[in-house]
Every structure is written in structure tokens, then in C-alpha cells.
Design a protein around this motif. Sequence first.
Motif, PDB file in Angstrom:
ATOM      1  N   PHE A 251       0.828  -1.204   0.000  1.00 41.23           N
ATOM      2  CA  PHE A 251       0.000   0.000   0.000  1.00 41.23           C
ATOM      3  C   PHE A 251       0.865   1.258   0.000  1.00 41.23           C
ATOM      4  CE2 PHE A 251      -2.824  -3.284   1.637  1.00 41.23           C
ATOM      5  CZ  PHE A 251      -3.975  -3.038   0.906  1.00 41.23           C
ATOM      6  N   ARG A 252       0.213   2.374  -0.255  1.00 39.41           N
ATOM      7  CA  ARG A 252       0.921   3.658  -0.375  1.00 39.41           C
ATOM      8  C   ARG A 252       1.713   4.000   0.873  1.00 39.41           C
ATOM      9  NH1 ARG A 252      -2.933   8.356  -2.224  1.00 39.41           N
ATOM     10  NH2 ARG A 252      -3.935   7.747  -0.268  1.00 39.41           N
ATOM     11  N   ASN A 253       1.236   3.574   2.044  1.00 38.39           N
ATOM     12  CA  ASN A 253       1.933   3.879   3.298  1.00 38.39           C
ATOM     13  C   ASN A 253       3.067   2.899   3.605  1.00 38.39           C
ATOM     14  OD1 ASN A 253       0.608   1.566   4.091  1.00 38.39           O
ATOM     15  ND2 ASN A 253      -0.609   2.532   5.712  1.00 38.39           N
ATOM     16  N   GLY A 254       3.325   1.963   2.673  1.00 39.98           N
ATOM     17  CA  GLY A 254       4.404   1.008   2.853  1.00 39.98           C
ATOM     18  C   GLY A 254       3.993  -0.315   3.463  1.00 39.98           C
ATOM     19  N   THR A 255       2.750  -0.420   3.930  1.00 38.82           N
ATOM     20  CA  THR A 255       2.254  -1.668   4.506  1.00 38.82           C
ATOM     21  C   THR A 255       2.189  -2.751   3.436  1.00 38.82           C
ATOM     22  OG1 THR A 255       0.902  -0.452   6.099  1.00 38.82           O
ATOM     23  CG2 THR A 255       0.304  -2.751   5.699  1.00 38.82           C
ATOM     24  N   THR A 256       2.634  -3.961   3.766  1.00 39.62           N
ATOM     25  CA  THR A 256       2.504  -5.104   2.867  1.00 39.62           C
ATOM     26  C   THR A 256       1.616  -6.161   3.517  1.00 39.62           C
ATOM     27  OG1 THR A 256       4.515  -6.148   3.739  1.00 39.62           O
ATOM     28  CG2 THR A 256       4.763  -4.726   1.818  1.00 39.62           C
ATOM     29  N   ILE A 257       0.669  -6.699   2.744  1.00 44.57           N
ATOM     30  CA  ILE A 257      -0.279  -7.682   3.263  1.00 44.57           C
ATOM     31  C   ILE A 257      -0.520  -8.750   2.207  1.00 44.57           C
ATOM     32  CG2 ILE A 257      -2.619  -8.054   4.173  1.00 44.57           C
ATOM     33  CD1 ILE A 257      -2.674  -5.179   5.071  1.00 44.57           C
ATOM     34  N   ASP A 258      -0.629 -10.001   2.642  1.00 47.90           N
ATOM     35  CA  ASP A 258      -0.993 -11.103   1.753  1.00 47.90           C
ATOM     36  C   ASP A 258      -2.511 -11.148   1.640  1.00 47.90           C
ATOM     37  OD1 ASP A 258       1.685 -11.673   1.693  1.00 47.90           O
ATOM     38  OD2 ASP A 258       1.565 -13.453   2.963  1.00 47.90           O
ATOM     39  N   MET A 259      -3.038 -10.611   0.530  1.00 44.27           N
ATOM     40  CA  MET A 259      -4.498 -10.493   0.442  1.00 44.27           C
ATOM     41  C   MET A 259      -5.026 -10.358  -0.986  1.00 44.27           C
ATOM     42  SD  MET A 259      -5.039  -6.498   1.650  1.00 44.27           S
ATOM     43  CE  MET A 259      -6.685  -6.405   0.964  1.00 44.27           C
ATOM     44  N   LEU A 260      -4.198 -10.561  -2.008  1.00 45.10           N
ATOM     45  CA  LEU A 260      -4.628 -10.224  -3.365  1.00 45.10           C
ATOM     46  C   LEU A 260      -4.344 -11.357  -4.344  1.00 45.10           C
ATOM     47  CD1 LEU A 260      -5.672  -8.050  -5.380  1.00 45.10           C
ATOM     48  CD2 LEU A 260      -3.277  -7.377  -5.686  1.00 45.10           C
ATOM     49  N   GLN A 261      -5.380 -11.857  -5.003  1.00 42.97           N
ATOM     50  CA  GLN A 261      -5.180 -12.785  -6.106  1.00 42.97           C
ATOM     51  C   GLN A 261      -4.864 -11.977  -7.357  1.00 42.97           C
ATOM     52  OE1 GLN A 261      -7.802 -16.156  -6.444  1.00 42.97           O
ATOM     53  NE2 GLN A 261      -7.652 -16.188  -8.679  1.00 42.97           N
ATOM     54  N   LYS A 262      -3.771 -12.343  -8.039  1.00 47.23           N
ATOM     55  CA  LYS A 262      -3.282 -11.550  -9.169  1.00 47.23           C
ATOM     56  C   LYS A 262      -3.451 -12.232 -10.516  1.00 47.23           C
ATOM     57  CE  LYS A 262       0.196  -9.912  -5.918  1.00 47.23           C
ATOM     58  NZ  LYS A 262       1.629  -9.907  -5.541  1.00 47.23           N
ATOM     59  N   ALA A 263      -3.801 -13.527 -10.540  1.00 45.89           N
ATOM     60  CA  ALA A 263      -3.992 -14.258 -11.791  1.00 45.89           C
ATOM     61  C   ALA A 263      -5.367 -14.915 -11.789  1.00 45.89           C
ATOM     62  CB  ALA A 263      -2.906 -15.305 -11.963  1.00 45.89           C
ATOM     63  N   TYR A 264      -5.992 -14.967 -12.973  1.00 45.28           N
ATOM     64  CA  TYR A 264      -7.368 -15.440 -13.091  1.00 45.28           C
ATOM     65  C   TYR A 264      -7.604 -16.129 -14.435  1.00 45.28           C
ATOM     66  CZ  TYR A 264      -8.196 -12.090  -9.324  1.00 45.28           C
ATOM     67  OH  TYR A 264      -8.144 -11.407  -8.128  1.00 45.28           O
ATOM     68  N   PRO A 265      -8.498 -17.121 -14.473  1.00 47.58           N
ATOM     69  CA  PRO A 265      -8.997 -17.602 -15.763  1.00 47.58           C
ATOM     70  C   PRO A 265      -9.801 -16.476 -16.420  1.00 47.58           C
ATOM     71  CG  PRO A 265      -9.507 -19.146 -13.978  1.00 47.58           C
ATOM     72  CD  PRO A 265      -9.060 -17.878 -13.338  1.00 47.58           C
ATOM     73  N   ILE A 266      -9.517 -16.214 -17.680  1.00 45.55           N
ATOM     74  CA  ILE A 266     -10.159 -15.103 -18.385  1.00 45.55           C
ATOM     75  C   ILE A 266     -11.176 -15.597 -19.397  1.00 45.55           C
ATOM     76  CG2 ILE A 266      -9.761 -13.121 -19.895  1.00 45.55           C
ATOM     77  CD1 ILE A 266      -8.799 -12.712 -17.044  1.00 45.55           C
TER      78      ILE A 266
ATOM     79  N   ILE B 222       6.699  -9.795  -1.930  1.00 44.30           N
ATOM     80  CA  ILE B 222       6.496 -11.120  -2.516  1.00 44.30           C
ATOM     81  C   ILE B 222       6.168 -12.100  -1.401  1.00 44.30           C
ATOM     82  CG2 ILE B 222       7.509 -12.983  -3.876  1.00 44.30           C
ATOM     83  CD1 ILE B 222       9.344 -10.919  -5.163  1.00 44.30           C
ATOM     84  N   SER B 223       5.057 -12.786  -1.526  1.00 46.88           N
ATOM     85  CA  SER B 223       4.571 -13.712  -0.501  1.00 46.88           C
ATOM     86  C   SER B 223       4.954 -15.148  -0.826  1.00 46.88           C
ATOM     87  CB  SER B 223       3.042 -13.615  -0.398  1.00 46.88           C
ATOM     88  OG  SER B 223       2.521 -14.648   0.412  1.00 46.88           O
ATOM     89  N   ARG B 224       5.097 -15.972   0.207  1.00 47.46           N
ATOM     90  CA  ARG B 224       5.314 -17.404  -0.008  1.00 47.46           C
ATOM     91  C   ARG B 224       4.025 -18.115  -0.400  1.00 47.46           C
ATOM     92  NH1 ARG B 224       6.969 -21.038   4.829  1.00 47.46           N
ATOM     93  NH2 ARG B 224       6.473 -22.552   3.222  1.00 47.46           N
TER      94      ARG B 224
END
Length: 264
Positions: free
Chosen positions: A24-39, A203-205
Motif C-alpha cells: 500500500f501507499r503507506n508502505g504496509t505489505t499484506i498477503d491479500m490479493l489474487q493476481k492471476a485469473y482464468p479469463i 512477494i509472498s510465499r
Amino acid sequence: MTWVIGASTIFGYGAVVSDVQVTFRNGTTIDMLQKAYPISNFIVAGFAGSVRIGFMLLQSLSDFLELPPGTEDTHAWDPIWVSTNWAPIAKNVFGRAPSEEKSLGSQLLLVGASPTESLGLASEAIFARFADPDFDPGIMTKAIKLCSIGSGSRISEYKRIIKPLFRLSSGILQAEVMNPGGWARTLSFSISRAINDHPRSGISRHLNLFHVRRGAIYEENNDERIYPRDGSPNEIRMPQLARGYPQFVEMARQINVSSAEAVC
């Protein structure tokens, strides 16, 4: 600050592996986002860079690939045609985005299975990599290939660990024997180990894995149970993920951070 990987080998199908961390803009990193999808049928795409633009591009690509009613079970797109003809649209989508989001950059990786033919050494997987500002497609058709976007693609430790897995002498190929999809799963866990042993912010595991074949897309993750020499087993489980921009905005609001200018 992310890693989305496309891979294929002599078994013909393609694999897409993506981590789930967002910054995030404030520098916080969180594991919470799916980045790839069937289209669409036999096509998966993932993004890196501005989260907002990434979802704009995925929506644009999904709209572009909408199949006529009644053909969803019988038709599929040629990934090379898709990549060539969608590229100008992607450029336009990026051009219309807010300047503060464009400053974060944008990349997209498409992995599709050819619906009509195999391209040498039994390969049916076709890759295309797009990057701002022009989104000219870099198309890859050879059987054994590795392509990635995001900051993970530039980390030397990751390249040193992953590159040998694509040699024909690599033992990872044995994972496919009597075990369809075993090569992709083993690759995913090898990537997870590399991230765990050499952690980098952004980068998350935790990884999503897609098998992309002519006729099907299969989705998995890299959940596992680790047994240390001493103590109780360690359960590694995928956290809750945002699977669309409205959900991402709402999840960010719930933890009191702004979704604007989030990057991955």
C-alpha cells in the motif's frame, strides 16, 4: 513488488504461478490479493504493477474475449490472435488511467492453450507478456519456456534456483509420471521454497497455481503442512484473498488503509 510466472515444459501444458502480496501507499505489505485469473476458455492472465490498472486490464481482456451465447462449451480463442488484437486496447486502457496509478507501472502475462494445434515437442502453451506504455505483446511459443513479470523476475537468487528446473535433465520432470499436473505442483513448491529461503518485501510465499491445458484450467494453491524436527506441525494455509477490485477496496477499508496507489 510481486511475482507472476508462466512456465511450460515437454508435457505441453502451461502453468501460471502468482504470489498474493500487495504493497500500500503507506508502505504496509499484506498477503491479500489474487493476481492471476482464468479469463476465457483455456486462457489465464495475471498482472503486476498498479492494482487498479491491473484489474482494469483484466476486465478489458475478459470483455474482449466474451464468447457468444451457446458457444462457451465448444469454442476457444487463439492466444496469438488475442495477444495481437487486444494489445492496442490495453494501451488505451492504460492511457485512460489516473496519472498517479500509471506512475506505478503495469505489466500483464497471458498464458493460453492453443485450441487447434500442438507447437512442437507436444507444446500447446502460448505466452504473451505486455508492459506499459505500449503493451506490444512479446509472444513465446517454444515448448520449454519460463517467463515472469514483477520484481521477482529480477532477483538473482530466485533465477539461480528456478532456472535449472527447466533443463531436460532436471529431476522435476519425474513428478509428472503417473501424476498429471505433478510437474506444475513441484514447480510451485520449488518457487515457494525459494521465496521462503530468500524473502523479499512485496512477494509472498503463498502462491496460486493454474494448470492451463487445451480443454481445461485447473486451480490450486501451495498450502502445506511442514513437520519440524521438534515441535508441532506447521500449517501453511492461504489467507483470505481479494478476487476483484471492489472486494480489494473493501478489504483495504476494513484494515484502515487506502486502496489508492496500491502496487504489486
